[in-house]
Design an enzyme around this catalytic site. Structure first.
Site, mmCIF file in Angstrom:
data_model
loop_
_atom_site.group_PDB
_atom_site.id
_atom_site.type_symbol
_atom_site.label_atom_id
_atom_site.label_comp_id
_atom_site.label_asym_id
_atom_site.label_seq_id
_atom_site.Cartn_x
_atom_site.Cartn_y
_atom_site.Cartn_z
ATOM 1 N N ARG A 272 -9.128 54.019 -16.752
ATOM 2 C CA ARG A 272 -9.590 52.646 -16.603
ATOM 3 C C ARG A 272 -9.581 51.944 -17.955
ATOM 4 O O ARG A 272 -9.500 52.579 -19.002
ATOM 5 C CB ARG A 272 -11.004 52.596 -16.003
ATOM 6 C CG ARG A 272 -12.069 53.252 -16.873
ATOM 7 C CD ARG A 272 -13.396 53.359 -16.156
ATOM 8 N NE ARG A 272 -13.923 52.070 -15.775
ATOM 9 C CZ ARG A 272 -14.628 51.258 -16.555
ATOM 10 N NH1 ARG A 272 -14.872 51.606 -17.804
ATOM 11 N NH2 ARG A 272 -15.101 50.119 -16.123
ATOM 12 N N LEU A 273 -9.652 50.628 -17.879
ATOM 13 C CA LEU A 273 -9.912 49.788 -19.042
ATOM 14 C C LEU A 273 -11.071 48.884 -18.672
ATOM 15 O O LEU A 273 -11.134 48.380 -17.546
ATOM 16 C CB LEU A 273 -8.686 48.924 -19.373
ATOM 17 C CG LEU A 273 -7.513 49.584 -20.096
ATOM 18 C CD1 LEU A 273 -6.335 48.613 -20.159
ATOM 19 C CD2 LEU A 273 -7.910 50.017 -21.498
ATOM 20 N N ASP A 274 -11.980 48.664 -19.607
ATOM 21 C CA ASP A 274 -13.101 47.766 -19.341
ATOM 22 C C ASP A 274 -12.594 46.371 -18.982
ATOM 23 O O ASP A 274 -11.475 45.986 -19.325
ATOM 24 C CB ASP A 274 -14.002 47.661 -20.580
ATOM 25 C CG ASP A 274 -14.682 48.976 -20.904
ATOM 26 O OD1 ASP A 274 -15.037 49.704 -19.968
ATOM 27 O OD2 ASP A 274 -14.843 49.270 -22.101
ATOM 28 N N GLN A 275 -13.458 45.615 -18.339
ATOM 29 C CA GLN A 275 -13.110 44.255 -17.928
ATOM 30 C C GLN A 275 -12.658 43.411 -19.120
ATOM 31 O O GLN A 275 -11.749 42.591 -19.008
ATOM 32 C CB GLN A 275 -14.319 43.613 -17.244
ATOM 33 C CG GLN A 275 -14.048 42.260 -16.633
ATOM 34 C CD GLN A 275 -15.269 41.739 -15.865
ATOM 35 O OE1 GLN A 275 -16.353 42.319 -15.908
ATOM 36 N NE2 GLN A 275 -15.091 40.652 -15.157
#
Length: 198
Positions: free
Chosen positions: A45-48
């Site tokens: 994932r990547l943060d928002q």
């Protein structure tokens, strides 16, 4: 014969969740960037508020191989920070620093860190980063073999250089390259496994 597995590279824009369902009404998600096959999900994932390389697939083995800490893949980030990091600060990042994760102290694994001279300008973020005329900003490159929650941001803050912008540009040899922001590229299994050294 078409392979059963799908592999997509996405240049995730700022402000999008690394998932297909919003947590609160109005949030932007991967569903707003698709379409993707219904059984495809992000690998990692990547943060928002982070940008860059996101891999999506329906290959569950890839998920295990890439995310299991025992396999220790290098992930490379370009990071725009406030100020001009010193040689000592970069060495601290390389050696590992103490950060707080879930109310516990974690000493980060040895990393790679260096000042970055960009060969081409990075496209402006939407919305732009905050600008302060009296504080310079610097791009640095950090490579890690672990991925604790908001680790790069915590590490940079620890050595005194808050993160303004964060882009993941590479996982092992799998690079974002010149893929435009918001664009999707489909790859083959052999390409992905070779570039990720699996």
């Amino acid at each position: 014969m078409k392979e059963a597995f799908h592999y997509f590279l996405l240049n995730k824009p700022f402000g999008y969740l690394s998932q297909f369902t919003p947590e609160t009404p109005g949030q932007l998600t991967l569903a707003d960037l698709g379409p993707f096959p219904p059984d495809v999900y992000p690998v990692g994932r990547l943060d928002q508020d982070s940008e860059g390389l996101l891999l999506l697939s329906n290959d569950s083995l890839l998920n295990i191989k890439l995310l299991d800490p025992r396999h220790a893949h290098w992930r490379t980030y370009w990071v725009q920070v406030e100020g001009v990091p010193t040689v000592a600060a970069l060495q601290q990042l390389r050696n590992g620093v103490d950060i707080r994760i879930n109310k516990k102290t974690h000493h980060t694994l040895p990393a790679r860190a260096k000042s970055l001279t960009l060969e081409a300008p990075i496209p402006e973020r939407n919305p732009p980063i905050r600008f302060r005329a009296n504080i310079p900003t610097t791009w640095i490159e950090i490579s890690l073999q672990e991925g604790k929650n908001r680790q790069v941001r915590r590490m940079c803050a620890k050595v005194g250089f808050p993160v303004l912008r964060l882009l993941r540009v590479q996982i092992e040899e799998l690079a974002l390259g010149d893929l435009p922001v918001g664009a999707i590229k489909e790859c083959t299994r052999s390409e992905i496994y070779a570039l990720l050294k699996l």
